[in-house]
Design a protein around this motif. Sequence first.
Motif, PDB file in Angstrom:
ATOM      1  N   MET A 245       1.040  -1.065  -0.172  1.00  0.00           N
ATOM      2  CA  MET A 245       0.404   0.007  -0.145  1.00  0.00           C
ATOM      3  C   MET A 245       1.485   1.213  -0.105  1.00  0.00           C
ATOM      4  SD  MET A 245      -3.287  -0.102   0.044  1.00  0.00           S
ATOM      5  CE  MET A 245      -4.065   1.049   1.643  1.00  0.00           C
ATOM      6  N   ALA A 246       2.278   1.111   0.382  1.00  0.00           N
ATOM      7  CA  ALA A 246       2.780   2.229   0.743  1.00  0.00           C
ATOM      8  C   ALA A 246       3.508   2.230  -0.254  1.00  0.00           C
ATOM      9  CB  ALA A 246       3.567   2.090   2.252  1.00  0.00           C
ATOM     10  N   ALA A 247       4.122   1.403  -1.130  1.00  0.00           N
ATOM     11  CA  ALA A 247       4.764   1.640  -2.433  1.00  0.00           C
ATOM     12  C   ALA A 247       3.703   1.942  -3.041  1.00  0.00           C
ATOM     13  CB  ALA A 247       5.233   0.161  -2.695  1.00  0.00           C
ATOM     14  N   VAL A 248       2.675   1.218  -3.414  1.00  0.00           N
ATOM     15  CA  VAL A 248       1.732   2.167  -4.235  1.00  0.00           C
ATOM     16  C   VAL A 248       0.914   3.563  -4.125  1.00  0.00           C
ATOM     17  CG1 VAL A 248      -0.487   2.260  -5.089  1.00  0.00           C
ATOM     18  CG2 VAL A 248       0.617  -0.221  -4.874  1.00  0.00           C
ATOM     19  N   GLY A 249       1.397   3.761  -2.711  1.00  0.00           N
ATOM     20  CA  GLY A 249       1.047   5.260  -2.555  1.00  0.00           C
ATOM     21  C   GLY A 249       1.959   6.214  -3.113  1.00  0.00           C
ATOM     22  N   SER A 250       3.395   5.401  -2.600  1.00  0.00           N
ATOM     23  CA  SER A 250       4.174   6.785  -3.735  1.00  0.00           C
ATOM     24  C   SER A 250       4.684   6.855  -5.296  1.00  0.00           C
ATOM     25  CB  SER A 250       5.613   6.393  -3.285  1.00  0.00           C
ATOM     26  OG  SER A 250       7.025   6.832  -3.326  1.00  0.00           O
ATOM     27  N   ALA A 251       3.687   5.759  -5.538  1.00  0.00           N
ATOM     28  CA  ALA A 251       4.219   5.944  -6.974  1.00  0.00           C
ATOM     29  C   ALA A 251       2.710   6.513  -7.498  1.00  0.00           C
ATOM     30  CB  ALA A 251       3.602   4.393  -7.767  1.00  0.00           C
ATOM     31  N   VAL A 252       1.658   6.292  -6.895  1.00  0.00           N
ATOM     32  CA  VAL A 252       0.077   6.719  -7.047  1.00  0.00           C
ATOM     33  C   VAL A 252       0.188   8.508  -7.560  1.00  0.00           C
ATOM     34  CG1 VAL A 252      -1.900   6.693  -7.830  1.00  0.00           C
ATOM     35  CG2 VAL A 252      -0.940   4.718  -7.746  1.00  0.00           C
ATOM     36  N   GLY A 253      -0.066   9.727  -7.970  1.00  0.00           N
ATOM     37  CA  GLY A 253      -0.016   9.990  -7.243  1.00  0.00           C
ATOM     38  C   GLY A 253      -0.278  11.302  -8.562  1.00  0.00           C
TER      39      GLY A 253
ATOM     40  N   LEU B 255       6.209   5.061 -11.319  1.00  0.00           N
ATOM     41  CA  LEU B 255       6.239   4.368 -10.072  1.00  0.00           C
ATOM     42  C   LEU B 255       7.295   4.825  -9.229  1.00  0.00           C
ATOM     43  CD1 LEU B 255       6.863   1.574 -13.009  1.00  0.00           C
ATOM     44  CD2 LEU B 255       5.391   2.532 -11.749  1.00  0.00           C
ATOM     45  N   SER B 256       7.983   5.786  -8.964  1.00  0.00           N
ATOM     46  CA  SER B 256       8.705   6.260  -8.048  1.00  0.00           C
ATOM     47  C   SER B 256      10.287   5.511  -8.190  1.00  0.00           C
ATOM     48  CB  SER B 256       8.683   6.459  -6.815  1.00  0.00           C
ATOM     49  OG  SER B 256       7.380   7.375  -6.585  1.00  0.00           O
ATOM     50  N   LEU B 257      11.151   5.264  -9.410  1.00  0.00           N
ATOM     51  CA  LEU B 257      11.966   4.738  -9.614  1.00  0.00           C
ATOM     52  C   LEU B 257      13.336   5.728  -9.233  1.00  0.00           C
ATOM     53  CD1 LEU B 257      10.642   1.825 -11.209  1.00  0.00           C
ATOM     54  CD2 LEU B 257      11.650   1.623  -8.941  1.00  0.00           C
TER      55      LEU B 257
ATOM     56  N   THR C 152      -0.525  -1.909 -11.151  1.00  0.00           N
ATOM     57  CA  THR C 152      -0.939  -1.119 -10.158  1.00  0.00           C
ATOM     58  C   THR C 152      -1.395   0.038 -10.788  1.00  0.00           C
ATOM     59  OG1 THR C 152      -1.326  -2.592  -8.480  1.00  0.00           O
ATOM     60  CG2 THR C 152      -2.408  -0.437  -8.316  1.00  0.00           C
ATOM     61  N   ASN C 153      -0.429   0.455 -10.748  1.00  0.00           N
ATOM     62  CA  ASN C 153       0.227   2.386 -11.190  1.00  0.00           C
ATOM     63  C   ASN C 153      -0.501   2.202 -12.399  1.00  0.00           C
ATOM     64  OD1 ASN C 153       1.848   5.453 -10.635  1.00  0.00           O
ATOM     65  ND2 ASN C 153       2.720   4.010 -11.980  1.00  0.00           N
ATOM     66  N   CYS C 154       0.620   1.550 -13.296  1.00  0.00           N
ATOM     67  CA  CYS C 154       0.257   2.078 -14.709  1.00  0.00           C
ATOM     68  C   CYS C 154      -1.432   1.772 -14.936  1.00  0.00           C
ATOM     69  CB  CYS C 154       1.107   1.354 -16.172  1.00  0.00           C
ATOM     70  SG  CYS C 154       2.786   1.885 -14.809  1.00  0.00           S
ATOM     71  N   SER C 155      -1.939   1.064 -14.343  1.00  0.00           N
ATOM     72  CA  SER C 155      -3.246   1.190 -15.103  1.00  0.00           C
ATOM     73  C   SER C 155      -3.606   2.179 -14.534  1.00  0.00           C
ATOM     74  CB  SER C 155      -4.135  -0.762 -14.147  1.00  0.00           C
ATOM     75  OG  SER C 155      -3.475  -1.519 -14.567  1.00  0.00           O
ATOM     76  N   ILE C 156      -3.859   2.073 -13.201  1.00  0.00           N
ATOM     77  CA  ILE C 156      -4.715   3.837 -13.144  1.00  0.00           C
ATOM     78  C   ILE C 156      -3.654   5.038 -13.976  1.00  0.00           C
ATOM     79  CG2 ILE C 156      -4.799   5.581 -10.800  1.00  0.00           C
ATOM     80  CD1 ILE C 156      -4.047   3.794  -9.310  1.00  0.00           C
ATOM     81  N   SER C 157      -3.314   5.308 -13.990  1.00  0.00           N
ATOM     82  CA  SER C 157      -2.347   5.864 -15.639  1.00  0.00           C
ATOM     83  C   SER C 157      -3.775   5.878 -16.698  1.00  0.00           C
ATOM     84  CB  SER C 157      -1.238   5.787 -16.215  1.00  0.00           C
ATOM     85  OG  SER C 157      -0.376   6.142 -14.642  1.00  0.00           O
ATOM     86  N   PHE C 158      -3.195   4.797 -17.009  1.00  0.00           N
ATOM     87  CA  PHE C 158      -4.311   4.990 -18.185  1.00  0.00           C
ATOM     88  C   PHE C 158      -5.789   5.438 -18.052  1.00  0.00           C
ATOM     89  CE2 PHE C 158      -6.468   1.487 -21.293  1.00  0.00           C
ATOM     90  CZ  PHE C 158      -5.227   1.568 -22.147  1.00  0.00           C
ATOM     91  N   ILE C 159      -6.560   4.251 -17.474  1.00  0.00           N
ATOM     92  CA  ILE C 159      -8.120   5.094 -16.693  1.00  0.00           C
ATOM     93  C   ILE C 159      -7.379   6.433 -16.948  1.00  0.00           C
ATOM     94  CG2 ILE C 159      -9.632   4.427 -15.547  1.00  0.00           C
ATOM     95  CD1 ILE C 159      -8.335   2.251 -14.738  1.00  0.00           C
ATOM     96  N   ALA C 160      -6.566   7.213 -16.604  1.00  0.00           N
ATOM     97  CA  ALA C 160      -7.020   8.573 -16.128  1.00  0.00           C
ATOM     98  C   ALA C 160      -7.055   9.241 -17.352  1.00  0.00           C
ATOM     99  CB  ALA C 160      -5.876   8.881 -14.708  1.00  0.00           C
TER     100      ALA C 160
END
Length: 494
Positions: free
Chosen positions: A17-25, A233-235, A264-272
């Motif tokens: 959750m924390a890693a996704v929290g950092s990535a998704v923004g 992806l905060s990489l 998860t992160n990239c799916s959210i971008s794609f949907i946005a």
Amino acid sequence: MTSEQSRYWSSRTAFVMAAVGSAVGLGNLWRFPYIAYNNGGGAFLIPWLVALFTAGIPLMRLEFALGTRFRAGAPKAFQSLNPKYAWVGWGTLLVGLVIVFYYAVVMAWSVLFMGHSITVSWRENAAGFFNGRILGLTKSIGDLGGIQWATLGALVFVWAIIFLIIFKGPKVVGKVVAWTVPLPALLIVVFIIRGVTLPGALSGLKFYLKPDFSKLLDIGVWRAAYGQIFFSLSLAFGIMIAYAKYQPPERTEVNRNAWITSVTNCSISFIAGFAVFTVIGYLATSTGQAIEGMKIGGPGLTFVTYPTAIQLMPVAPLFGVLFFIMLLTLGIDSAFSLVEAVICGIQDYVKTSKEKLTFWICLLGLVGGIIFCTGAGLHWLDLVDHFANETLLVFFGLMECIFAGWLFGFRKVRGFANEYSKVKIGLWWDVCIAVLTPAALIIVLGDTLWNSIRNPYGDYPAWALWLGGWGLMILVVIISVLLGFLVREKKSVE
Ligand code: TRP
């Protein structure tokens, strides 16, 4: 160490959750759509997916593996590979600092929009409103036009929140975020439904989804794709290394966690993208312009398209407030993940209180953001964002491949990742880290250097390109090399 650890992830889910929290923004809702737009929509999606699978997921595994193996922040983790490699870790943290300077300003704009959503004073023309009222945008990058006090005030507010959250501990955040996760999902669906039913929506979607294979030969599109994958992806920020430091190795799943976080992160971008491109299609149709040629490209794009969608909704003020609260909650955990990573990196070497460090880093973040609060702020933001992501971030991504992958040895790093995973990764990972990703990044960087002379980015004057572009980049590299040499361990942690 033990008390530090127990402060953090209580379970594997909490870590993911924390890693996704950092990535998704903001990277998903604000940056992805405008980068995709600038790079030809459908033409961008293929390089972006290639970058996700050949660089994003493999590097996420690498960073998780290093953090888990060495139980250290980025500089110390790289130093553990070889004392000469510490500078790579420092560099990643510095890139993150540069980015958080303006990232917080984008959050500050969201705060202002939230306020204005209630008065709905931006109903008439979202583009004019954003550039005029919020930014006080000047014509050129050299014309600073004074400080926008409202933006600066909002920036102070944003940094105060970041400070308080870190100060109070992530546990509080965990609770808040758990409540706000369903909200974005719901809102995006509402936005997409509204978007799809607008006249012209289809032409926008066509632009977004229709691949343009001829553009695959354009290296600029690839550069943007890799830059966006790292950013989103905060990489190569030392963030994922720092977060992975706090997982109990026996209860983790490095490989699977990395996969879940990235996808998860990239799916959210794609949907946005659907929410934004339908509105772009609508704006183009209703003003009789071609989609490609609209003047709203760049970092301001989504601050025009979202409000446009909002004002077309019933109960617009409510949706406005909800939407900008959502942007803020999405951005805040990305921003503080970076501050956490810097704190973690420093604390591996210097014994000092976390509270003090947090305060100074937040203050630094505030001061660093002032230039973006001027009338020329959006120009500077565009310039710094371009260079930081498409040059510096790509450079440090490459350094991670070279120093951890080539010099230390990709087999050994794969061994670390597999040691902490039930799902083992094989040769494909080696191929990505040792061949595909470095090759792509070297081509991209080589092209950047070559092109910077022949056709410089944007239409900015040379002095600005040097100051906010090359100069800043070179400075970051020099400082990180110095830190790598100068900062020596006070005492061994393990
Ligand atoms: N991943 C974040 C997003 O998509 C952006 C981000 C990456 C970031 N690194 C950062 C933000 C460092 C602040 C500081 O929004």
